[in-house]
Each structure stands twice: as C-alpha cells, then as structure tokens.
Design a protein around this motif. Sequence first.
Motif, PDB file in Angstrom:
ATOM      1  N   ARG A  59      26.327  20.057  36.766  1.00 24.72           N
ATOM      2  CA  ARG A  59      25.147  20.140  37.621  1.00 24.72           C
ATOM      3  C   ARG A  59      24.758  18.748  38.097  1.00 24.72           C
ATOM      4  O   ARG A  59      24.725  17.808  37.295  1.00 24.72           O
ATOM      5  N   LYS A  61      22.136  16.082  38.908  1.00 22.08           N
ATOM      6  CA  LYS A  61      20.758  15.807  38.519  1.00 22.08           C
ATOM      7  C   LYS A  61      20.382  14.394  38.933  1.00 22.08           C
ATOM      8  O   LYS A  61      21.247  13.587  39.299  1.00 22.08           O
ATOM      9  N   CYS A 124      20.457  25.940  42.219  1.00 20.46           N
ATOM     10  CA  CYS A 124      21.470  25.065  41.637  1.00 20.46           C
ATOM     11  C   CYS A 124      22.651  24.906  42.595  1.00 20.46           C
ATOM     12  O   CYS A 124      23.195  25.882  43.102  1.00 20.46           O
TER      13      CYS A 124
END
Length: 391
Positions: A59, A61, A124
Amino acid sequence: MDRFLASVESQTVILSGIDDGPSILIIPFYYWYEKTVPSDVLETALYRTLEEFPVLAGRIKTGNDSRSFIDVDKNNLNMPVYTDSSCNVHFQTLKDADFDVRLLPVDYSSACKTPAPPGIIGQCLKLAEFHVLRMKDDSGMFLSRWVAWLSPELRGRVFRYLLSSLNPQNYYIHLSSSAIEHLLQMVQPFAEPGISHLSANDVITALLTILFAQALHETGRLDGEAGFLSSFPANIRPRVKRLANSNYVGNAVLVKAVGSPLDFLLQDCSPKILAAVACNIRRAVDGLDEQYCSQLGNLLYKNPSGIVNANMQTIAMNNAFASTNHSRFGYYEVDFGSGLPVLVRPVFFVLENAVIIMPTRPGQDGHELVFVMASEVAKNMMEGEYWKYIY
C-alpha cells in the motif's frame, strides 16, 4: 497463491522523487495471443511474478515527513486485481482490423486511466491490474496490464486535464532495420567534433523531431517566436551506482528536454541538419551523469508536485514533441505456454505530438513507430521530405 503468501515478508520501501515524478507517464500495454491460456495458468504466472516483486501487493502511504513509501504487510496485503472475462468478438475479426481495440465491448483505454474508479476518493490504490479477455469461440486472447505509483486523485486530475483538451489518434509506421542502418551511415560522417558515436535512437529521435516541427508548422500551430522542444525519458540505472547495484523496481528514468531553434528545423532537409539535431540529443543524454541525476532526484523529493506541474506545462506547449523508446524491451517474449503474442501495443498515451518506439511483431525487423497526433498533423507528417531518406 499459497506459495506467494508463504514467501512474503513485511517490509517498507521508501519512494524517491524519481518514483513520484515520471510515474505520471506510465504507459499501459495490451498483448494479443492467437491461442488462449487456461485461467489457472495465468493466475499462477501472476503469483510467481509477485514472489519476485512483492512490493506490488503493498500500500502506498505517506509518513509524517510527507515522504511516500510502500508498506508491505504480510498479514494485510493489497492484492493486485486479476480479471478474466469473455466477449462475442472473434479473434479473426480483430486481426482483419489490425487489432483495433475500438471493436472490443469494453473501453480498455478509459479503464486504465486511473488506478481506482473515478469519483472514489480515498480508496486504496491498487499497484497493479491484469485483465484477460477471451475472444469468441476461444479463438484468441487479449491481455492488458498496468502498474502505477501515483494516487488516484493526482493521476486522475492530470489525465482528465490532458484528455479534456486533446483528441489524438494513433498511427503506425514500420521502420525496417535496413532503413535504420541507412540513416546511421548517412548521418555519421556529419557528426560534430567530440561526438564519436551516434546511436540509432539519437538519429531516429532527431528525424522525428524535425518531422514533427515541420508538420506542426504546416498546420499553423507553432509559435514562430519560440524554439522547439524535444523531450524523452532516459534510463538512469547505469548512471547511478546505487541503482545499478540494486534490485530497484521503481521508475529509474528522468525526462530530458532538448531545445532547437525552430528556423533551423524548418530548413530544407539534408543529412547535415539531421546530424546536427542528433548530436544535440547525444550531448543531452551524455550529460545525464550521476551528479545531475542525484541533484534532480533531490529536487523531485523536495517538491514533486511542482516538478509534475512544470512537466505538464512543458507537455502542453505547442512547440513540443515527446518520444519514448521501448524497442529493447522483450514484450514479444511473454509466453504463458501457448505461444508468443502476435501483437503488443500501448493501450493509450495521453500526450499529443508523441511517438512510442516499439519492437516489431514476429516476422518483422526494425521498429514500429506508434504516432499519437491529430489527423491534420498526421497528413503533413506523412508528406515530410525526410521520409525520402528511408523509403
């Protein structure tokens, strides 16, 4: 999948400004196969690939220092999207139309423009997507894939801006190996002092720069008071030691812009002018040393949005042309067990007045040039005098 899941180790991958900046221009590709492959075989190939690049299941971030990173959590993976579907279009129909994707029931170009569905904020970001479309009667297979770093919001805003003001079309030209060799032999004697070697890419980019400048001039689009800008991504992996000696999988490219006086490009065609433009390009590429790359990388890290905005302004200039060379990549070597692809092409490219230099399909040599331009520019382009050195 089990083998992949067992192999994953949690990790954090820090992204640099070089990752954030050029990633806006990632080009999705599609592959045409005349023989289909079972879905389980394709899924197995995907997971085997993820074993080598587990970062694609992470992911994106942002830390407290505003620095972006990819978080790979083995207990909470962000798995790439894999879709397998079918349609009622026969492979032969598409083959007869030179694989025109507009005949497909789904607009694959728009499907790939943002990493998340439009309008969904905060979803996401999937770092990779793979879509298999099977043709009628199992007559063939279409495979598209893309990988992205940017957030859905930023990437979506940039694409919407570009596509709202442009209506480019794709045109295809085969440039044979003999034509490329002829260009090199013709231009090399006029190489300027200090230039010991001109590559095929130098000469092809120079040829395209002149052709685009002259074609755009004929349409009345150019600003006669300005110069003409040619831009292209350059691979910096061999130029930066820490990248050359690592398994770096990001966007290790920097976009280099080369300016030329417009009145020089509009002169009557000659090998000497072509050589001068090629030498200018060679000097620009040779100037991409480790110090330059590191300094620009630091600037991208400190102000990535500013650099992206500046690049977009450059792209939007009337007096500009962009190219990217993918001819060395093994797109036609992707075999899942039923044979090599019969054709590989970019799904779309958001730039107008651009060329993607591709490897050729099986049975051909040289390169395939994928032109992205308006129809009136294409007409003038195809009538350019410099083609006489090739055909």
